[in-house]
Motif scaffolding. Structure first.
Motif, PDB file in Angstrom:
ATOM      1  N   GLU A   2       0.754  -1.263  -0.070  1.00 20.32           N
ATOM      2  CA  GLU A   2       0.055  -0.025   0.189  1.00 20.32           C
ATOM      3  C   GLU A   2       0.886   1.205   0.040  1.00 20.32           C
ATOM      4  O   GLU A   2       2.125   1.166   0.546  1.00 20.32           O
ATOM      5  CB  GLU A   2      -0.809   0.039   1.315  1.00 20.32           C
ATOM      6  N   GLU A  48     -11.866  -7.685  -3.248  1.00 18.74           N
ATOM      7  CA  GLU A  48     -11.891  -6.874  -1.929  1.00 18.74           C
ATOM      8  C   GLU A  48     -11.429  -7.893  -0.854  1.00 18.74           C
ATOM      9  O   GLU A  48     -11.805  -8.982  -0.543  1.00 18.74           O
ATOM     10  CB  GLU A  48     -13.455  -6.897  -1.452  1.00 18.74           C
ATOM     11  N   GLN A  72     -10.124  -3.516   2.157  1.00 15.07           N
ATOM     12  CA  GLN A  72      -9.867  -2.756   1.127  1.00 15.07           C
ATOM     13  C   GLN A  72      -9.863  -3.323  -0.366  1.00 15.07           C
ATOM     14  O   GLN A  72      -9.858  -4.702  -0.445  1.00 15.07           O
ATOM     15  CB  GLN A  72      -8.537  -2.153   1.503  1.00 15.07           C
ATOM     16  N   MET A 122      -2.946  -2.503  -3.007  1.00 17.58           N
ATOM     17  CA  MET A 122      -3.956  -1.896  -2.531  1.00 17.58           C
ATOM     18  C   MET A 122      -4.306  -0.519  -3.464  1.00 17.58           C
ATOM     19  O   MET A 122      -3.326  -0.018  -3.855  1.00 17.58           O
ATOM     20  CB  MET A 122      -3.877  -1.310  -1.236  1.00 17.58           C
ATOM     21  N   VAL A 123      -5.564  -0.453  -3.620  1.00 20.56           N
ATOM     22  CA  VAL A 123      -5.827   0.581  -4.644  1.00 20.56           C
ATOM     23  C   VAL A 123      -7.298   1.409  -4.095  1.00 20.56           C
ATOM     24  O   VAL A 123      -7.868   0.731  -3.077  1.00 20.56           O
ATOM     25  CB  VAL A 123      -6.230   0.082  -5.962  1.00 20.56           C
ATOM     26  N   LYS A 124      -7.493   2.338  -4.306  1.00 24.07           N
ATOM     27  CA  LYS A 124      -8.714   3.000  -4.003  1.00 24.07           C
ATOM     28  C   LYS A 124      -9.388   3.462  -4.932  1.00 24.07           C
ATOM     29  O   LYS A 124      -9.172   3.308  -6.198  1.00 24.07           O
ATOM     30  CB  LYS A 124      -8.094   4.456  -3.293  1.00 24.07           C
ATOM     31  N   ARG A 125     -11.006   3.551  -4.717  1.00 23.15           N
ATOM     32  CA  ARG A 125     -11.962   3.899  -5.980  1.00 23.15           C
ATOM     33  C   ARG A 125     -11.184   5.216  -6.363  1.00 23.15           C
ATOM     34  O   ARG A 125     -11.016   6.281  -5.669  1.00 23.15           O
ATOM     35  CB  ARG A 125     -13.197   4.125  -5.298  1.00 23.15           C
ATOM     36  N   GLU A 139      -8.668   5.836  -8.203  1.00 23.62           N
ATOM     37  CA  GLU A 139      -7.104   5.555  -8.376  1.00 23.62           C
ATOM     38  C   GLU A 139      -6.895   5.194  -9.635  1.00 23.62           C
ATOM     39  O   GLU A 139      -7.479   4.169 -10.100  1.00 23.62           O
ATOM     40  CB  GLU A 139      -6.362   5.154  -7.178  1.00 23.62           C
ATOM     41  N   GLU A 184      -8.506   3.564 -14.482  1.00 25.84           N
ATOM     42  CA  GLU A 184      -9.026   3.998 -13.066  1.00 25.84           C
ATOM     43  C   GLU A 184      -9.423   2.368 -12.491  1.00 25.84           C
ATOM     44  O   GLU A 184      -9.691   1.552 -13.297  1.00 25.84           O
ATOM     45  CB  GLU A 184     -10.261   4.145 -13.003  1.00 25.84           C
ATOM     46  N   THR A 233     -11.256   0.385 -10.624  1.00 23.30           N
ATOM     47  CA  THR A 233     -12.649  -0.110 -10.690  1.00 23.30           C
ATOM     48  C   THR A 233     -12.889  -0.181 -11.931  1.00 23.30           C
ATOM     49  O   THR A 233     -14.270  -0.583 -12.113  1.00 23.30           O
ATOM     50  CB  THR A 233     -13.346   0.575  -9.485  1.00 23.30           C
TER      51      THR A 233
END
Length: 194
Positions: A34, A61, A70, A93-96, A98, A131, A133
């Motif tokens: 991360e 997930e 996450q 790990m990624v974030k929405r 990102e 992106e 997601t």
């Protein structure tokens, strides 16, 4: 939305012996990376992870014991070269929202022009910034009616909205080759006599 939900356990043992013990329990040792944080060492359920990794660039997930859930994508997967089972996996790990750079497989569809032409896959996948997601499983490209000498470049691919091609635009992805005639073994002797 995540494609798969996996439950992971943190681990404190490292090295070959610890990894073998984890694999004997039908689990896979892994490391979760991360941005800006120390890597997290985990063990993941073997069968569920194997099934999840059948989809390229799967969005997972990851529910880590005591740390909540996450989103993660596979970064590197190590398999046994002979038996094919999973030995180790690295997750990112990624974030929405990102953006990440991933390799997306290219799949041709349609029939080439008649005449026995051959389709050569110069690149089986292309690198795309997208992106996290919104990563597609594959990029399909039509080869319907293409004749010998035709080529499909990376810039000709239909990318998802908002994505950016990282692979060089002029890189050849697919090309159509004319059939090669094979010389029969008896033909050489006849030419020598004449």
């Amino acid at each position: 939305m995540a494609d798969v939900v996996l439950h992971a356990e943190t681990r404190n043992e490292f090295g070959k012996g610890a990894a073998r013990r984890i694999r004997r329990q039908d689990k896979v040792p892994g490391v979760v990376y991360e941005h800006g944080l120390e890597p997290l060492h985990v063990s993941l359920p073997g069968h569920e992870l194997l099934m999840a990794l059948r989809t390229p660039n799967v969005l997972i997930e990851l529910v880590v014991d005591g740390k909540g859930s996450q989103l993660a994508i596979p970064k590197a997967v190590q398999r046994d070269p002979l038996k094919g089972f999973l030995e180790h996996v690295d997750l990112l790990m990624v974030k929405r929202g990102e953006r990440v750079t991933v390799e997306i497989p290219v799949v041709p569809e349609g029939e080439l022009a008649p005449g026995g032409n051959l389709l050569e896959h110069v690149l089986s996948s292309v690198s795309v910034e997208i992106e996290a997601t919104n990563i597609p499983d594959t990029l399909t490209v039509s080869v319907q009616g293409l004749d010998a000498g035709a080529a499909i470049l990376a810039k000709d691919l239909d990318l998802p909205k908002g994505s950016v091609l990282v692979t060089e635009e002029d890189a050849t992805v697919l090309q159509v080759l004319a059939p090669q005639a094979e010389e029969l073994p008896g033909d050489e002797d006849e030419d020598a006599e004449v």
